[in-house]
Design an enzyme around this catalytic site. Sequence first.
Site, PDB file in Angstrom:
ATOM      1  CG  ASN A 144       1.872   0.570   4.026  1.00  0.00           C
ATOM      2  OD1 ASN A 144       1.557  -0.615   3.892  1.00  0.00           O
ATOM      3  ND2 ASN A 144       3.113   0.996   3.942  1.00  0.00           N
ATOM      4  N   GLY A 145      -0.204  -1.062   6.294  1.00  0.00           N
ATOM      5  CA  GLY A 145       0.223  -1.906   7.414  1.00  0.00           C
ATOM      6  C   GLY A 145      -0.915  -2.806   7.831  1.00  0.00           C
TER       7      GLY A 145
ATOM      8  CD  GLU B 228       8.274 -12.041  -9.766  1.00  0.00           C
ATOM      9  OE1 GLU B 228       9.358 -12.081 -10.363  1.00  0.00           O
ATOM     10  OE2 GLU B 228       7.974 -11.156  -8.966  1.00  0.00           O
TER      11      GLU B 228
ATOM     12  CE  LYS C 107      10.740  -3.142  -7.803  1.00  0.00           C
ATOM     13  NZ  LYS C 107      11.184  -4.391  -8.420  1.00  0.00           N
TER      14      LYS C 107
ATOM     15  CD1 TRP D 271      -0.506  -6.282  -3.233  1.00  0.00           C
ATOM     16  CD2 TRP D 271      -0.449  -6.805  -1.064  1.00  0.00           C
ATOM     17  NE1 TRP D 271      -0.175  -7.617  -3.128  1.00  0.00           N
ATOM     18  CE2 TRP D 271      -0.137  -7.954  -1.802  1.00  0.00           C
ATOM     19  CE3 TRP D 271      -0.476  -6.895   0.326  1.00  0.00           C
ATOM     20  CZ2 TRP D 271       0.157  -9.179  -1.215  1.00  0.00           C
ATOM     21  CZ3 TRP D 271      -0.198  -8.110   0.923  1.00  0.00           C
ATOM     22  CH2 TRP D 271       0.120  -9.236   0.149  1.00  0.00           C
TER      23      TRP D 271
ATOM     24  CE  LYS E 245      11.797 -11.789 -11.747  1.00  0.00           C
ATOM     25  NZ  LYS E 245      12.682 -11.471 -10.674  1.00  0.00           N
TER      26      LYS E 245
ATOM     27  CG  HIS F  82      17.324 -37.656  -6.151  1.00  0.00           C
ATOM     28  ND1 HIS F  82      17.770 -38.920  -5.821  1.00  0.00           N
ATOM     29  CD2 HIS F  82      18.428 -36.944  -6.488  1.00  0.00           C
ATOM     30  CE1 HIS F  82      19.085 -38.952  -5.939  1.00  0.00           C
ATOM     31  NE2 HIS F  82      19.513 -37.772  -6.343  1.00  0.00           N
TER      32      HIS F  82
ATOM     33  NE  ARG G 291       4.616   1.567  -0.297  1.00  0.00           N
ATOM     34  CZ  ARG G 291       5.741   1.299   0.338  1.00  0.00           C
ATOM     35  NH1 ARG G 291       6.890   1.574  -0.232  1.00  0.00           N
ATOM     36  NH2 ARG G 291       5.746   0.756   1.527  1.00  0.00           N
TER      37      ARG G 291
ATOM     38  CD  GLU H 181      15.237 -13.882 -10.078  1.00  0.00           C
ATOM     39  OE1 GLU H 181      14.729 -14.319  -9.027  1.00  0.00           O
ATOM     40  OE2 GLU H 181      14.950 -12.771 -10.563  1.00  0.00           O
TER      41      GLU H 181
ATOM     42  CB  CYS I 167      -0.945   0.108   1.192  1.00  0.00           C
ATOM     43  SG  CYS I 167      -2.110  -1.236   1.322  1.00  0.00           S
TER      44      CYS I 167
HETATM   45  C1  F6R Z   1      10.562 -10.797  -7.514  1.00  0.00           C
HETATM   46  C2  F6R Z   1      10.773  -9.802  -6.494  1.00  0.00           C
HETATM   47  C3  F6R Z   1      10.568 -10.195  -5.075  1.00  0.00           C
HETATM   48  C4  F6R Z   1      11.525  -9.413  -4.166  1.00  0.00           C
HETATM   49  C5  F6R Z   1      11.208  -9.701  -2.694  1.00  0.00           C
HETATM   50  C6  F6R Z   1      12.176  -9.013  -1.767  1.00  0.00           C
HETATM   51  O1  F6R Z   1      10.795 -10.304  -8.788  1.00  0.00           O
HETATM   52  O2  F6R Z   1      11.056  -8.670  -6.780  1.00  0.00           O
HETATM   53  O3  F6R Z   1      10.698 -11.557  -4.889  1.00  0.00           O
HETATM   54  O4  F6R Z   1      12.829  -9.785  -4.461  1.00  0.00           O
HETATM   55  O5  F6R Z   1       9.913  -9.274  -2.400  1.00  0.00           O
HETATM   56  O6  F6R Z   1      12.164  -7.647  -1.961  1.00  0.00           O
HETATM   57  P1  F6R Z   1      13.399  -6.732  -1.561  1.00  0.00           P
HETATM   58  O7  F6R Z   1      14.551  -7.126  -2.404  1.00  0.00           O
HETATM   59  O8  F6R Z   1      12.921  -5.347  -1.829  1.00  0.00           O
HETATM   60  O9  F6R Z   1      13.664  -6.983  -0.112  1.00  0.00           O
END
Ligand code: F6R
Length: 588
Positions: free
Chosen positions: A100-101, A468, A583, A76, A465, A484, A29, A461, A2
């Site tokens: 936010n929280g 997501e 984010k 969010w 990607k 396995h 956010r 990773e 948020c």
């Molecule tokens: C995936 C992504 C998330 C962040 C995670 C940690 O693309 O961006 O998995 O890596 O939420 O966020 P930070 O790095 O901001 O602590």
Amino acid sequence: MCGIVGIVGRPGENVVGKIISGLEKLEYRGYDSAGLAVVHDGYIDVLRAVGKLQNLKTKQEGSKIYGNIGIGHTRWATHGKPTENNAHPIRSGSVAVVHNGIVENYKGLRFDLQKDGYVFETDTDTEVIAHLLQRKIAQGCSPRDALRSVQEIIEGSYALAAIFMTFPDTMVAARYRSPLVIGFGEDICVGSDIGAIASIACSEVAYLEDGECAEIIGNEVSFFDASFQPISPKRQKISPGFVSTGKGEYAHHMLKEIMEQPSAIRRTILSNKPDGRMFDGVSRILIVACGTSYYASMVAKYWFEKFLKIPTDVEIASEYRYRSPFIEENVLAIAVTQSGETIDTLEAMEYIRKNSNSRVAAIANVRNSAISRIADFVFYTEAGPEVGVASTKAFTAQLTILASMAFSRHEFLINKLRNLPSICEEILDLQYLVKDLAEKICFADSAIYLGRGSLYPIALEGALKLKEISYIHAEGFAAGEMKHGPIALIDDDMPVICLCPSGELFDKTASNIQVALARGKNVVIFTDPYGRKHLPQEVTKIILPEIIEEFAPILYVIPLQLLAYYVALLRGTDVDKPRNLAKSVTVE
Ligand code: F6R
């Protein structure tokens, strides 16, 4: 998660446009709903819309809403579905609030307020804050005293801002465990991050720390600490770098950020020269991180143990403190984070602080973020603002710093690191091959990524990607682990994406690929000229430049980012704002 924004403008000014500009910067956010509220002529007007900010903008364009003091929110969803009714600002009588929280004790508070006759109209935890403020205002309290009583009652995390019909020139704001800054410029502003308030023409900023609050009346701001004693936090100039430059010539922030990797890595190398002496006397390294940052940390484990000869533990931050781990002497802890605000990582750091005498370093992308402010020392990734929700350039910049730390006692490797940006450029030139490959994968329901050694976290990773942004289910596996169990998943339709650079583990990975090929037809290999010669001819291969084996994780992730991007494009998803994500993750 948020984003909140608040503006106390000049008499007669209409701040609605500025609230929306601030929210544009905060949409990363959360984008389940957006809303704003303004005070004018003794009334509060509220406008809210479900979904992305654009929906609020459309509503606002068709409205006459105005006021010189107001608050805004991009949500969010945590408590309550993402509906218009649950969108913030939340009202109670003469009060409107954005939050936010999470109010962890909201159920008990809701029950008490209902007994007092307060009617709840939303499913949110935030509504208790609105009613608690309103109750105090109705009892004759000032906004500041009303806020103080709320801060004393609520448990959990909050960054909040509130406006009042009966105090039309006053806004109050407070934070605990969620970020909040106060901006100074032609107006006084409140925001979840500096980018938001910089976009509202603020030139200076003051950070609120946990438990602190601010009361803004006209252009006067009074600050109070957690014991409600007056304080004067330091005001700092906002550097121009905080203002994001937009998408430029690119269709999406994510593509722009992928393309920016050579310069992000170059800047990160130039401004970070870790001194090998930082590891003197260190008997163990402990890294805490989440998501993509966790995968960068996993790569670091391979590097640290091989080149520094220091045992390294990498911990999922959200799990770490809940198993009450024992921390021995001489541990160097490192928190790895793009946003510097991730609550799980922040709490893991706090646990380390409370339960050991370890030094705690941070690798962060956002300057002055909560995590960077509590760390003993910080290495900043110089990736610049990352707007796309899926992290790309911050990841390779994190890897670059972690590599510089790991190689700090190996001059040859440190010197070679400087070649990374130009090799990245060569890899980015292969984007059209990756685009073609995306067509082979975009109809799949599921995909497998395989890598060995330090390429195993890159397989994880790559899968993250794809998940997501394309919503295709994907899993990364250590290539040797397939036999396995997971091998049962392979059939002719399952894309199996293999990372197989030349080097120590080439033959082992090549054998694992043979095993996959014997069971499925949709195998794709990312390799180099050596692999072109030595891997089966009939398989689709993307040939990357020959590089020093140790650098492979930083470079092999780039085509996987591109692959996820192009698959998502073909599937028509919202690449920069994938569903359900945000984010900056400031809830546990
Ligand atoms: C995936 C992504 C998330 C962040 C995670 C940690 O693309 O961006 O998995 O890596 O939420 O966020 P930070 O790095 O901001 O602590």
